[in-house]
Design an enzyme around this catalytic site. Structure first.
Site, PDB file in Angstrom:
ATOM      1  N   LYS A   1       3.867 -14.992 -44.188  1.00 44.06           N
ATOM      2  CA  LYS A   1       3.492 -16.390 -43.981  1.00 44.06           C
ATOM      3  C   LYS A   1       4.670 -17.337 -44.197  1.00 44.06           C
ATOM      4  O   LYS A   1       4.784 -18.349 -43.498  1.00 44.06           O
ATOM      5  CB  LYS A   1       2.332 -16.776 -44.885  1.00 44.06           C
ATOM      6  CG  LYS A   1       2.647 -16.813 -46.367  1.00 44.06           C
ATOM      7  CD  LYS A   1       1.452 -17.276 -47.170  1.00 44.06           C
ATOM      8  CE  LYS A   1       1.777 -17.325 -48.641  1.00 44.06           C
ATOM      9  NZ  LYS A   1       2.904 -18.237 -48.952  1.00 44.06           N
ATOM     10  N   THR A   2       5.558 -17.023 -45.159  1.00 41.92           N
ATOM     11  CA  THR A   2       6.717 -17.888 -45.383  1.00 41.92           C
ATOM     12  C   THR A   2       7.632 -17.865 -44.171  1.00 41.92           C
ATOM     13  O   THR A   2       8.175 -18.899 -43.756  1.00 41.92           O
ATOM     14  CB  THR A   2       7.492 -17.441 -46.637  1.00 41.92           C
ATOM     15  OG1 THR A   2       6.602 -17.425 -47.753  1.00 41.92           O
ATOM     16  CG2 THR A   2       8.652 -18.381 -46.926  1.00 41.92           C
TER      17      THR A   2
ATOM     18  N   ASP B   1       2.312 -25.332 -47.082  1.00 45.05           N
ATOM     19  CA  ASP B   1       2.347 -23.943 -47.550  1.00 45.05           C
ATOM     20  C   ASP B   1       1.285 -23.753 -48.636  1.00 45.05           C
ATOM     21  O   ASP B   1       0.912 -24.709 -49.318  1.00 45.05           O
ATOM     22  CB  ASP B   1       3.738 -23.637 -48.115  1.00 45.05           C
ATOM     23  CG  ASP B   1       3.940 -22.151 -48.380  1.00 45.05           C
ATOM     24  OD1 ASP B   1       3.163 -21.332 -47.850  1.00 45.05           O
ATOM     25  OD2 ASP B   1       4.879 -21.805 -49.126  1.00 45.05           O
TER      26      ASP B   1
ATOM     27  N   GLN C   1      -6.895 -15.510 -51.554  1.00 44.98           N
ATOM     28  CA  GLN C   1      -5.955 -15.472 -52.672  1.00 44.98           C
ATOM     29  C   GLN C   1      -5.979 -16.778 -53.475  1.00 44.98           C
ATOM     30  O   GLN C   1      -5.032 -17.091 -54.184  1.00 44.98           O
ATOM     31  CB  GLN C   1      -4.539 -15.203 -52.168  1.00 44.98           C
ATOM     32  CG  GLN C   1      -4.372 -13.840 -51.505  1.00 44.98           C
ATOM     33  CD  GLN C   1      -2.935 -13.544 -51.142  1.00 44.98           C
ATOM     34  OE1 GLN C   1      -2.077 -13.341 -52.000  1.00 44.98           O
ATOM     35  NE2 GLN C   1      -2.643 -13.515 -49.858  1.00 44.98           N
TER      36      GLN C   1
END
Length: 738
Positions: A32-33, A228, A259
């Site tokens: 994802k980053t 983010d 998460q």
């Protein structure tokens, strides 16, 4: 634009998504980053968006710096000193930082609309607590009834929900008090031209909501807003993001609600649902390819998390192969659990299967680290402790040990100085200095001097102190003298209990916050250690603790196993992971049992732990916990039932292999208890009156044979229901009535 060629189809779809709202639900280890940073680079390099037209927010300074570095590298620059060979960097002007840093920057620019100046100061955690204390005193309230950390936590929750003091909801008298303290606290902040961390979000959301021209200014400027760790946002953060994206509607959020494990910090996974409701035309992209874990680990993780309701399911997959089965181990007790971890890691390292630094041991609460730390120290193996102090270095543990040391040796000035005003009893630094001076003049140790002062005006030292200073010293001296007398005939644990009760330490340390509850758990863990010294001396206890503490200060090597809580593990990965304490009451934690949302978060916490593992995962629990002789029987974590047996190796508590078929009469493969032994095979029977050396008299509720030992469950008036191993609990039968 070569970087696009290295993306998988789902990642490429996210990076190159068109205009409008985009929600990227990224599974663990799915990159994802990479997607977020490459989205920024793509917009600059391909879509012609200027860096200053973008706002990118994340949760940590480290993540922000790493994102900035990656963006510059993707665009052909190097982020060193803000310049590349004298030229501006390709992404200069990009607003990139944490939520709080971004809000502070915006508030300083628009301070003319706010009740503070642009040079406002930001109060840290200690400053905030002190200010709440001042507000409580200003209102003539009792700090013991309204603990500052607890009151501050309530104020923080209100700010995260965008509630100002005048709008604070009142349903109880305590709510009314919190509302008054909140109002006074804000007045004190204003007087100091200060804000706290929550204010940065609160005032920014207020500014964007109440001043349309300001909202328009920034919403027009930021053509793209990128977020983010979206699952960790709170309501205030979500609200200000909506305001900033209100003109162009180009909001790009990356996160994983599965998460979301920081509810106690205000994080609200429901923001993902709000996003889909508020932006019904949003593109929703799933990142499901995992680059971290083996497929067996992912299958187990999905089996656990799929039981949570109200979520969009992700089908996690990897090209790394199936890998080994998860290994389940059920130790006889918590000491055996810790030994298994250390022995297994030592074996894996000796066989050159893994490097020590590739291993991690995860647990639900910090208190669980004690036995693990001691097992590593006894094996003379280094380890790293992440996110917490070592057990014997924790404030509350050092406090109680200092009390025990002082009772055992009143000449211990270090221990006396540490705890003479803990909890606060009105003995300040000047009084402590005067005590030392008076003791030297009388040729006494300070400990002996304070006990002599217990005689009040009969003590020759009494006249050297004012009444205001002498009275609390006298009271403390009387306590110390009483503890000394008790120590001559009591066990270590009995003395421990008396001290903790006499000083109201639970009330002092457990202030109603999550941190306070964990501190009290550490005290209880230390108490469990004292139970092992029922037939041993205080000398032995203090010596053993001192030796462990001394070893505890050893500098650990970098290439060493990591010990950490499941909360601290988020964002990390390890080749081999051990998750210990998989018992109901630990995971899920007993504090969550009555709260369905908290239970869902506990399940997410287990999911996070599972998905930290790359190659090997060990799941451990103990049949009994609590120390030698006083262990209580445990039940397996209910989450273990959700993992298909074919994904596991090892044995259940009955000794049956996972490869064997389930019994037709057993609804749960893990909880298939052996049949209770006939009453004639047990020494204890239901209804029997018994006596325990510490808990006093009790009544047996049931008894059964298990794994060669007799387990007795009894209720004691002093402590309630306890489970014990009869062979080591030294129970005395008072009668034989059923």
């Amino acid at each position: 634009m070569d970087f696009l060629d290295k993306l998988n189809p789902q990642q490429r779809q996210a990076v190159t998504a068109g205009a409008g709202p985009v929600l990227v639900l990224a599974g663990p280890g799915s990159g994802k980053t990479r997607v977020l940073t490459q989205r920024v680079a793509y917009l600059i390099a391909s879509e012609g968006v200027r860096p200053w037209q973008m706002l990118a927010v994340t949760f940590t300074n480290k993540a922000a710096r790493e994102m900035e570095r990656r963006v510059h590298e993707l665009l052909g620059g190097q982020a060193q000193g803000g310049q590349t060979q004298g030229l501006p960097l390709p992404a200069d002007g990009l607003w990139l930082g944490t939520f709080h840093a971004t809000c502070a920057r915006l508030l300083r620019r628009e301070a003319e609309h706010l009740p503070f100046e642009s040079n406002f100061v930001i109060f840290d955690d200690d400053d905030q607590t002190r200010l709440v204390k001042t507000a409580i005193r200003d209102l003539n309230l009792d700090e013991k009834s309204y603990r500052p950390p607890s009151v501050h936590a309530a104020i923080s929750r209100a700010k995260n929900e965008l509630i100002f003091p005048d709008d604070y909801p009142v349903q109880t008298y305590r709510d009314e008090v919190v509302k008054r303290v909140y109002k006074r606290y804000q007045e004190l902040l204003k007087q100091s031209n200060g804000v706290d961390f929550d204010d940065l979000l609160l005032w920014t959301a207020h500014l964007l909501s109440e001043f349309p021209a300001v909202r328009e200014k920034y919403a027009r400027r930021f053509l793209h807003v990128l977020v983010d760790e979206f699952q960790d946002t709170n309501f205030a953060q979500y609200t200000l993001l909506k305001h900033l994206a209100s003109v162009h509607g180009n909001i790009f959020c990356v996160g994983d609600p599965d998460q979301s494990i920081y509810r106690w910090r205000g994080a609200d996974y429901r923001n993902v649902q709000r996003f889909e409701q508020d932006f019904p035309d949003a593109q929703v992209i799933l990142l499901e390819q995992n680059y971290r874990s083996r497929q067996t680990i992912l299958d187990a993780a999905m089996a656990v998390i799929d039981r949570n309701p109200h979520r969009r399911r992700k089908q996690l997959f990897t090209e790394r192969g199936a890998g080994e089965k998860l290994f389940f181990y059920e130790a006889l007790d918590d000491y055996g659990e810790a030994s298994f971890v250390v022995d297994t890691i030592a074996g894996l390292v000796a066989s050159k299967t893994v490097e020590p630094g590739e291993c991690a041991v995860m647990y639900r609460t910090n208190a669980q680290s004690r036995l693990l730390e001691e097992a590593f120290l006894q094996a003379r193996l280094p380890y790293r402790l992440v996110g917490a102090q070592r057990f014997y270095g924790r404030r509350e543990v050092k406090d109680i040990i200092a009390y025990l040391r002082l009772v055992h040796n009143p000449a211990d000035e270090i221990s006396l100085d540490r705890i003479i005003n803990v909890p606060p009893r009105g003995i300040g630094d000047k009084t402590i200095l005067a005590l030392h001076t008076a003791a030297r003049g009388a040729d006494l140790t300070p400990g002996a001097a304070v006990m002599d002062l217990a005689r009040a005006d009969a003590s020759p030292l009494w006249t050297q102190f004012t009444g205001r200073a002498a009275l609390p010293l006298s009271d403390f001296g009387a306590l110390l003298a009483n503890w000394r007398a008790l120590a001559a005939r009591a066990t270590v644990s009995e003395l421990f209990d008396r001290i903790v009760a006499d000083i109201n330490y639970k009330e002092y340390i457990d202030d109603g916050t999550e941190e306070g509850a964990e501190r009290w758990e550490n005290v209880q863990e230390l108490r469990r250690l004292t139970l092992e010294y029922s037939t041993r001396t205080m000398d032995e206890f203090l010596q053993d603790v001192a030796l462990i503490s001394d070893q505890d200060t050893l500098t650990e090597g970098k290439n060493a196993p990591t010990l950490l809580t499941l909360h601290a593990a988020k964002g990390l990965e390890f080749g081999t992971v051990f998750i210990v304490g998989l018992d109901d009451g630990l995971l899920p934690h007993s504090r969550s049992f009555d709260d369905p949302e908290a239970m869902e978060e506990e399940r997410r916490l287990f999911y996070v732990g599972i998905t930290r593992a790359k190659d090997r995962l060990y799941l451990l629990r103990a049949l009994r916990r609590g120390g030698y002789g006083y262990a209580e029987e445990t039940l397996p974590s209910r989450y273990l039932d959700d993992i298909p047996p074919e994904l596991l190796s090892g044995k259940t508590r009955t000794g049956r292999s996972f490869r064997e078929p389930r019994r037709a009469d057993s609804p749960s493969w893990l909880r298939s208890d052996p049949k209770p032994a006939a009453p004639s095979q047990t020494q204890f029977r239901a209804g029997m009156r018994i006596k325990h050396s510490i808990w006093g008299e009790g009544i047996v509720l049931n008894a059964r044979l298990q794994d060669g030992d007799e387990t007795v469950e009894a209720v004691f008036e002093s402590v309630g229901i306890k489970r014990m191993v009869a062979s080591s609990a030294n129970l005395k039968i008072l009668n034989n009535k059923k």
